[in-house]
Structure formats: C-alpha cells, structure tokens
Write a protein that holds these residues in place. Structure first.
Motif, PDB file in Angstrom:
ATOM      1  N   TRP A  58     -43.563 -20.365 -14.430  1.00 37.43           N
ATOM      2  CA  TRP A  58     -43.474 -20.109 -15.873  1.00 37.43           C
ATOM      3  C   TRP A  58     -44.577 -20.839 -16.638  1.00 37.43           C
ATOM      4  O   TRP A  58     -45.176 -20.284 -17.567  1.00 37.43           O
ATOM      5  CB  TRP A  58     -42.103 -20.505 -16.382  1.00 37.43           C
ATOM      6  CG  TRP A  58     -41.889 -20.175 -17.825  1.00 37.43           C
ATOM      7  CD1 TRP A  58     -41.887 -21.027 -18.879  1.00 37.43           C
ATOM      8  CD2 TRP A  58     -41.682 -18.863 -18.378  1.00 37.43           C
ATOM      9  NE1 TRP A  58     -41.678 -20.352 -20.052  1.00 37.43           N
ATOM     10  CE2 TRP A  58     -41.547 -19.027 -19.777  1.00 37.43           C
ATOM     11  CE3 TRP A  58     -41.590 -17.591 -17.827  1.00 37.43           C
ATOM     12  CZ2 TRP A  58     -41.325 -17.935 -20.620  1.00 37.43           C
ATOM     13  CZ3 TRP A  58     -41.366 -16.517 -18.670  1.00 37.43           C
ATOM     14  CH2 TRP A  58     -41.244 -16.691 -20.046  1.00 37.43           C
ATOM     15  N   VAL A 332     -45.316 -14.319 -23.623  1.00 38.14           N
ATOM     16  CA  VAL A 332     -44.197 -14.994 -22.964  1.00 38.14           C
ATOM     17  C   VAL A 332     -42.923 -14.947 -23.799  1.00 38.14           C
ATOM     18  O   VAL A 332     -41.824 -15.076 -23.261  1.00 38.14           O
ATOM     19  CB  VAL A 332     -44.566 -16.459 -22.639  1.00 38.14           C
ATOM     20  CG1 VAL A 332     -45.634 -16.521 -21.572  1.00 38.14           C
ATOM     21  CG2 VAL A 332     -45.016 -17.211 -23.895  1.00 38.14           C
ATOM     22  N   PRO A 337     -38.040 -15.879 -17.769  1.00 34.97           N
ATOM     23  CA  PRO A 337     -38.038 -16.340 -16.380  1.00 34.97           C
ATOM     24  C   PRO A 337     -37.266 -15.394 -15.459  1.00 34.97           C
ATOM     25  O   PRO A 337     -37.571 -15.317 -14.266  1.00 34.97           O
ATOM     26  CB  PRO A 337     -37.360 -17.718 -16.467  1.00 34.97           C
ATOM     27  CG  PRO A 337     -37.637 -18.181 -17.866  1.00 34.97           C
ATOM     28  CD  PRO A 337     -37.589 -16.940 -18.703  1.00 34.97           C
TER      29      PRO A 337
END
Length: 980
Positions: A58, A332, A337
């Motif tokens: 990440w 993002v 995730p």
C-alpha cells in the motif's frame, strides 16, 4: 370440495408460492448484487504469505501515484522508474539473494558483479522496435525505445549461465512472464491503471526471492513503460533477449478504478485452469469474447504477447467504475487495500501454479520468425460463482453438451409422451372423451387445450413493454444509465413482472387450468431450445463460449418440464375418469332429488330444450329431460354430461381435491412438485444470469461517454432482465396481487426518476477528452474538447477563456469517438519550453520548440526532427507512405513497419529528452510529387501549474459532475507544416 388454502408450506397455493418465490429471488439477487459491489476483505495479518507485506504494498502504491501524473515524457515518470529500481534492490538485500544488475549497451549485456545469480535486474537496455499499429488497426507506424525494467528470478530447473548473452535459442525449461506497466496517462494518477499491478509484481519478486520460495520454473517480471501510448513497453520487450524464455504469461492491468480484478481474457482452457487456483477468482468468458469479436476496443499488453510472441496466458484487470478510468480519480482514495489484495492474491496463486507445473504443455521452440511454437491450446469457457468458485471447461466440451441437449431433450420428451399416451393419461391438449360402452354420444370435456397460448401472449406483451421502455429512455434521457443503472434495472424488472402477471393471472382467473404450469414450461423449453441452437452455432462457427448460460438455462428448464411430464403418470386413466365423472353426475341426479342440481333439472322441464350453449360456470347437472326417451345412463342427459364439472354437493376424493375451478381430473396431481421445479429453475439461473447482467451493466453503462451507442446498452440490459425473470413465469399465476402492486409502484417511481433525473453525479462523472493544438509558425492555438453533445457545451460554459468566444462545434471526425461532439476555441497559450532551455536564446518563441529538416530524393524523403523538452514526436502525411525506416531502429518480421495500404502517420518515442529523430520514408511512384503534411511533437507533463494553462483551467473550473481525460499521447501538440 376444491381447496384454496392450507397450512402446508409446500403446496402450490397462492400464499406459499408468493412467499417462497419472493424469498428465493430477493435473497439470491441480493447476494449477487453484494458480490458485484464488494471486494473480499484483505487479511488482518499484513504478512499473510511469506515474503508478502500488504502494508508495504500500500505504501508503494501511494509513492508511485504521489499525487502526480506520470506519463511517458514527464519527469514524474522518471522518478517512478528510479523508485521501482530502488525497491527491487532493497528486496534483493532484504532477502539476501545474490544478484547482479545488468546493463545493456548496443545489445551486449555485462554485469556489475559476479557470482550465483538468483536475481538478475535488467535496469536499462538499448532495445527498440518499429512496427505497425496492429492493435487499433490505424494506418500508423510506431517507433519506440525501451525504458522497461526486467527482473529475472532464476528457477530451479533453468539452464545455467547467462544464456541471454548468446544467439542460440534457449533450450531449457520454459519460464513464466508477469507484466504490468508503470506509466499513467497525462490526465490520470494511475492507481489501478496500473499501480496495483506494479506493486503486485514487487510483492511477487519479494515472495519468490525469499529463502525456500525459489520457483521451479524461472520468472521474468516485466515493469514496462509506454503502455498507455500504444503498448510500447510490451512491443519493445519482443526484441529483448529474455523474451525467448517465458512461454506463458500473466498480465496485470486496469480498465476501471477499483473493485475486483477479473479475468479479462485467456488464450486457452489449459492456462485458465491455473487462474482457477485463486482464492477469490472472478471473471466471465463474455469479456474474452467481447475482445475476440471487437466489441471491446481497449487494448492491453496481452496483444503483443500473444500475437507477436505466440505466448499463452492470462489478462487480469480491474473493470469498473469506468467513469474514473484515466482521470484524476484513479487514485489511492478511490481504491482500497482490499482491491490490492484481490489482485495480489490471484496473481500469487496463479504464478505459484504456473511455475510449479511439471508438464510439457507449454514447452516449445522459436520458429523461423522467432515466434514461440507452443501449441494453441483449447478454446476456453469460464465463469465464477459468487467470486468463490471458478468453472473452467473446454469449448469443445460445451459444444458436445449443447448438441447432446439439443438432441436428447426432445427425444426424451417424445418418448415420455408416447408412454403417457399408451397409459391413456395424456390430458394435455385433450378435448372431448366419449364413453365407449354407451350407444349415446355422451362425452366429458377435459379442457386439455385451455391456456396453451397464455405464456406466449404474456411474454410478447411484457417483453415489448420492457424494450419500448429502453427506447423511451434512449430518446428522452439517454445517459441516465451512466449513474443510475440500478434504477433502470428496477424499472425493467418491475414493468415486465407486472405485465406478465396481469396476463397470466387474469387468464387463470377467467379460465383456470391445472396445465398452466406445464404449458409455460413447454414454451420456456421451446424458447431455450431455439437459443441453444444459436449458441451451438456460435460455439462451432465463431468459437464463442458466451452462450454457456443458455446451455444451463435449457438444461434447467428441461428438468422442470420433465417433472411436469412425470406428474401425468399419477393421473387416472382418461377413460376410467370419464366413466367415473358420468357415474358421479348420474348418481347425483338420480339419488339426490333434493339437491340443487336435481332441482334445476326438475324446474327446467320441457323448457330445457331452449337452453343456450353451456358455459364454464354452468352446472354439470343442468341438462334437458327427453320426454319420450329417458337417458339410459342413470338419467343424465348428453348436454349435462358434456362437461367435466362435478356436482357441488358430491364429496368424492377422486374428483374434489383440485384447485378451485381447475379441471376435476387434476385432483390426483401432486401439489408439492412445483417446489422441485422452482429449485431447478430459479437459483442457478438467478445466479448465472444475474452475475452476467451486473457484469455487463457495469462494463458498458458508461461507455457512451467514449462514443459508443447508448441504445444497445438499454436493449442488452432489457433482454438480460427478461431472462432473469423468466424462471418465475410457471408460478406467476399463483402469486397474490400484493407483489405486482408493490412492483408497479416501484415501476412508476423508477420511470419518473429515469426520465427526469440528471444523469451524472460526483460518483459517476461524465468523461470528456482534452487536447490543445498550436501552429508553431503562426502561434494560433486551439483547445479542443470531445464529449457528449449538449453536456459538452454546458461544461465549456464554465471556462473563463471560452466565455467571450464563439465555439466551433461539430460531430467529431475522430475514428474511435463516433457520435461525440467536438468543440474548439482559442485557448490559453502554453509554456511547455522555458526560455534558455537547452541553449535556446532568451528571446526564443514557440517557433523554436520544434526544429526539422526534410530532404527529398525522388519518391523518398529524409526527415530530421527534434522537439525541445519532449520525448514524443510525429510525422503526418497527407498521402500514405509505403515504407518507413527510423535511424537506429530494429527490424523484425514479427513487427512489419508499415500496415497494408501504407502509413499516414509515424509516431516516435524516445527514451531521452530532446532526441533528434531521423526518418526515411518512401511513397509510391504515383504519389512522389507534391507531398504535404506536418511535423509535430507532444508535451505531456502538466504537474507543474502554468506549463499547460488551458489544461489547468479545465481542471479548475469543470463542473463537479464532469471529469477531463486525455485524447492524444500528450496534452499539447505543437506542429509545423511541410511541403516537398
């Protein structure tokens, strides 16, 4: 007496049918939606597998995006590349592997260090390619220089030594390629396109280089650059010495901005079986067939790997939401995730399976052209079930099953009908049956034909209404599906259900029949059989597996219809039933003179001869008394016996257990078998068709912004909605009015909303396309936007530079943007090349941004072209050239320089800034005189405010419901004309 209600939860009564069918549809479709809209949660343990760290992945994704666009030709692109090299070096140090970094100069590979080479990093090389633009089929020649990063992880069975340094073809065990690209588009941050793929490869390198995890077969990890401009990275890899080693590949891509990563396409069934090892496999053959037939116009690195290298492999990619694809929302914040883990876990399982494979399935040697000969494998069919199970089959197997169902199904049903007729129990389509022992013409009407055409009428009417609703939306509010696809699906489903229920329930109430369920199943079987014929033709002639769900559909309908056929065996013999009915009627008339029926007979007297034709509601005991000759069969007249009804006051368990006014002979039919039919019909089709419906809807509902027609979107979703609801039709006439009433209200609400609501939102922004062009000789520049007509003008109204100007709008002539509008105005001047850059004088102007020279030699010409502070240039020809040669460019039979018919453009990509391109071109003799065209260069780096002010303005002032994306290789194109 006829029954209407019971506490038995499994009987075919309205309350039971309404509750159970509602539960089945609501629960299963809710699960289908939940699976489509969610992503399996990442494990709480941040190191779920040895060598894999989700936290690190990440953080790498955040550093790669970093709030900056990083297309080819930007400084940010170089920063990402340096970051990736550093990370790979760190992984090697952390896992304590002996490695060497290999640099290429003029095709010769040397190393910095010696020793056991478990990990080899190819940091830079001189590979380049020249080839035609085979993906888009445009008359274009591409030239690109490699900026790829390659990592070779030596396998336990790989040949020793630096085998890539030799010209002898590699003869050891074949390896596996895993690929992703690290460049973004000039308007996108590239989190899922293709940052997640990049960090996945970093974690794969970490896993397979950790002690104890060395793969049996070697791995080539390719982080390529230039995919967004024309698959340049993959095409350059074709020329790299390592390309002879892998025979299978896994390509990681992004055509959306989050969600699940699905199997886009696959070369064959054998390699697809390795992807099935994934913990959360997702995908459907429909996407693969969409690429195969040209319905999907996006391109990925899958194409050069299969077409130019002859490899066998897989294309795994994110696919939704497309409104964020290639925009600044591909960041993002809009992925998670969970999405990273979904792609990473699938890639890890697939690579583990491929690298540990012991068979020789994928072994091969290069042919004369250097193309691998590994066999083609078998055409595949695949689909997932709830993202947990994955079905993979060969297309030949599906074809065999299709043919079997087409032949065996009708044969079995014919055999059953023959057996039932021999048993004298074939009530369907039966009319009158006479009493063989009687000399009179007494008969009982069996009403076996009643209701046969009801389904056809209901299906045609309900489907026509649904399709017309699609046409209505396409006419009034065509883009509402862009943001409100579930409102459209709800409108379709509720309308179809309400209309079909009204017809089937209404007909059943007026003329009830116990055969309605069987007749509906017969029609469903005929419909599914016809669709299966078309599917089988597609499987055999077009090699398409997308019709697999029609195979399942037909099989499930066949089983349900088979149950209805078997039910007929429990019915009484028709002749015995006739005798029993006439006997019961006669007994009732002769032994119960006080009954209602006998009173009616007595009251009619001589006037009975004047009675009209009996109706369905006429009492069975109504008849006439012949004054001269009393009926010899228990005194019952022919007119009364010509019905199948039973006297109301007769309590005969043989005849009185039927449902309300349905035929009395149906008393013997089991009342629980409908539940078996529901189980066979509904669940499997809700799951399979529901998943296809949501996959296709999410894939195509936002493509009209790219130039696709909107009507096919509405028609396709309408047809799939009908297929989703058809398994309910055999039971529809038993559903109470509460459900269709509720759905009709939903239909009205959705219809009003779909007709008047604004079609875009912050979560579903309308994409439009930007490019700025400038004649560097005159200084005239134009900003051009492409987008949906009407809405595009609303967007432009927000821009200050366009406020005082007259827009020039017309239908675009761009080939891949059919149906979109194109509007231009004089834009803010660019500042892409600062003064004094690269030795330019302090008083330099835009004329100095491009230097070129052209020399003509007969029907040939030599071009020298240099752009300042750029890596991308082009040559445009008004007449196509028949040959192209770029100085220093490699030639390869697998990559022909010029497509058939010639090239109108030559696209030039350099790995270095300010490169001088030298290009030789040739025209046909007939076109050798008076050639004209343009030379141009592109600038893509908009990270520094003020570099391309027009793009800054667009981003700053665009409405919140819109999103800008790039149209060309760069955001700004400067050009100069030539004439020779």
């Amino acid at each position: 007496m006829a029954r209407t209600r019971s506490l038995n939860p499994f009987l075919f009564f309205p309350a039971q049918v309404t509750i159970l069918t509602s539960i089945v549809y609501i629960v299963l479709f809710a699960v289908v939606i939940w699976v489509a809209e969610t992503v399996p949660a990442a494990p709480s343990n941040k190191t779920p597998v040895a060598g894999v760290n989700l936290t690190e992945a990440w953080l790498d994704l955040e550093n790669i995006t970093n709030g900056l666009y990083h297309p080819w030709g930007s400084r940010a692109n170089e920063q990402v590349r340096e970051y990736l090299l550093k990370k790979i070096e760190e992984i090697g140090e952390r896992n304590e592997v002996e490695r060497k970094t290999i640099y290429a100069a003029n095709g010769t590979f040397t190393s910095e260090t010696e020793g056991v080479k478990a990990l080899n990093i190819f940091a830079s090389d001189s590979s380049n390619f020249t080839g035609s633009d085979g993906w888009t089929k445009r008359p274009t020649t591409l030239y690109g220089e490699s900026e790829n990063i390659l990592v070779y992880i030596r396998g336990q069975e790989d040949a020793e030594g630096d085998w890539w340094n030799t010209t002898v073809p590699y003869r050891g065990s074949s390896g596996v390629l895993v690929n992703a690209h690290f460049d973004s588009v000039p308007s996108g941050l590239g989190a899922t396109d293709d940052g997640v793929g990049v960090v996945t490869i970093l974690q794969l390198i970490s896993h397979f280089t950790q002690r104890g995890n060395q793969p049996k077969r070697g791995i080539v990890a390719l982080l390529n650059n230039g995919e967004e401009n024309g698959l340049y990275g993959a095409k350059s890899y074709v020329r790299h010495p390592l390309s002879q080693f892998p025979h299978t590949f896994l390509n990681l891509e992004g055509a959306g901005a989050g969600g699940r990563a699905i199997l886009f396409r696959s070369t064959d069934a054998e390699v697809t079986s390795f992807y099935a090892k994934s913990p959360y496999p997702s995908g459907n053959i429909i996407s693969g067939d969409g690429f195969k037939r040209g319905f999907v116009r996006s391109g990925t690195d899958y194409t050069p790997f299969t077409e130019e290298l002859g490899m066998r492999g897989l294309d795994v990619a994110f696919y939704k939401p497309r409104s964020r694809y290639h925009t600044d929302e591909d960041d993002v914040r809009n992925t998670s995730p969970d999405s990273v883990w979904h792609m990473l876990s699938s890639a890890l399982a697939t690579m583990q399976a491929l690298t540990s494979y012991d068979g020789k399935e994928f072994e091969g040697t290069p042919d004369k052209r250097g193309r691998l000969v590994t066999g083609t494998g078998s055409d595949a069919v695949w689909f997932d079930v709830f993202g947990l199970g994955f079905a993979v089959a060969k297309l030949s197997t599906l074809f065999a099953l299709s043919v079997t169902l087409l032949v065996a199904g009708p044969v079995i049903l014919i055999i059953l009908e023959v057996l039932i007729r021999k048993s004298d129990k074939w009530y369907p389509f039966a009319g009158k049956r006479y009493l063989r022992s009687s000399d009179d013409d007494e008969a009982v009407r069996l009403h076996g034909r009643r209701g046969f055409f009801r389904f056809l009428m209901a299906f045609v009417l309900a489907t026509a209404v649904t399709v017309l609703l699609g046409y209505l939306l396409a006419k009034v509010n065509p883009l509402i599906v862009y943001s409100s696809e579930y409102a459209v699906l709800a409108m379709y489903g509720s309308a179809w259900f309400a209309v079909a229920w009204f017809v089937l329930k209404g007909a059943s109430s007026i003329r009830p029949t116990a055969l309605q369920r069987m007749f509906v199943l017969i029609w469903l079987y005929v419909l599914s059989w016809v669709l299966l014929v078309l599917t089988t033709v597609g499987e055999n002639n077009l090699h398409l597996g997308s019709g697999y769900f029609f195979v399942i559909y037909n099989a499930s309908v066949f089983v349900a219809l088979l149950i209805s056929y078997l039910e007929l065996f429990v019915l009484p013999n028709v002749q015995k039933y006739v005798e029993h009915v006439l006997g019961v009627q006669g007994d009732a008339a002769s032994t119960r003179p006080g009954s209602r029926s006998s009173r009616n007979l007595l009251d009619q007297g001589d006037n009975a001869n004047d009675d009209g034709e009996a109706t369905e509601r006429t009492s069975l005991l109504r008849g006439r008394t012949n004054r001269t000759n009393q009926n010899t069969f228990t005194g019952v007249s022919r007119r009364r016996a010509d019905r199948d009804e039973v006297p109301d006051d007769v309590d005969d368990p043989y005849l009185s257990k039927h449902y309300i006014d349905e035929q009395a002979w149906s008393s013997s039919l089991p009342q629980w078998t409908w539940l078996l039919q529901l189980i066979f019909l509904a669940p499997i089709n809700i799951i399979i068709v529901g998943q296809i419906l949501l996959l296709l809807t999410a894939s195509i509902n936002q493509t009209p912004a790219d130039g696709n027609a909107v009507l096919p979107v509405y028609l396709l979703t309408a047809v799939l909605t009908v297929l989703l609801l058809l398994p309910l039709t055999p039971f529809l006439h038993r559903i109470t009015f509460h459900v269709p009433t509720f759905l009709f209200l939903i239909f009205l609400g959705c219809l009003i909303y779909n007709l008047v609501a604004f079609p875009f939102s912050r979560e579903a922004r309308l994409k439009y396309f930007f490019v700025q062009e400038m004649d560097l000789d005159s200084g005239v520049n134009n900003v051009t936007l492409l987008g949906v007509d009407g809405f595009l003008q609303d967007i432009i109204e927000e821009f200050p530079s366009a406020a005082a100007q007259k827009l020039n709008c017309a239908e675009t002539a761009v080939a891949n943007r059919n149906g979109l509008a194109e509007c231009s105005w004089h834009g803010l001047p660019p500042n892409v090349v600062p003064r004094k850059y690269n030795g330019l004088p302090s008083n330099s102007t835009h004329k100095d941004w491009i230097h070129f020279n052209v020399t003509k030699h007969g029907n040939s010409a030599s071009f020298s072209l240099q752009g300042q502070k750029t890596k991308i240039c082009r040559l445009y020809f008004d007449d196509p050239v028949s040959s192209v040669a770029v100085e220093g460019g490699a030639s390869d039979d697998r990559q022909p320089n010029v497509p058939e018919g010639g090239s109108n453009q030559v696209h030039l990509f350099s790995r270095t800034w300010d490169k001088t391109f030298r290009v030789n071109v040739t025209w046909d003799e007939a076109q050798a005189k008076g050639q004209t065209g343009r030379v141009a260069c592109f600038w893509s780096d908009a990270n520094q405010p003020g570099t391309i002010p027009a793009f800054d303005e667009v981003r700053r002032f665009e409405p919140v419901w819109s999103a800008v994306t790039k149209q060309e290789d760069g955001l700004f194109e400067g050009w100069k004309a030539f004439s020779i």
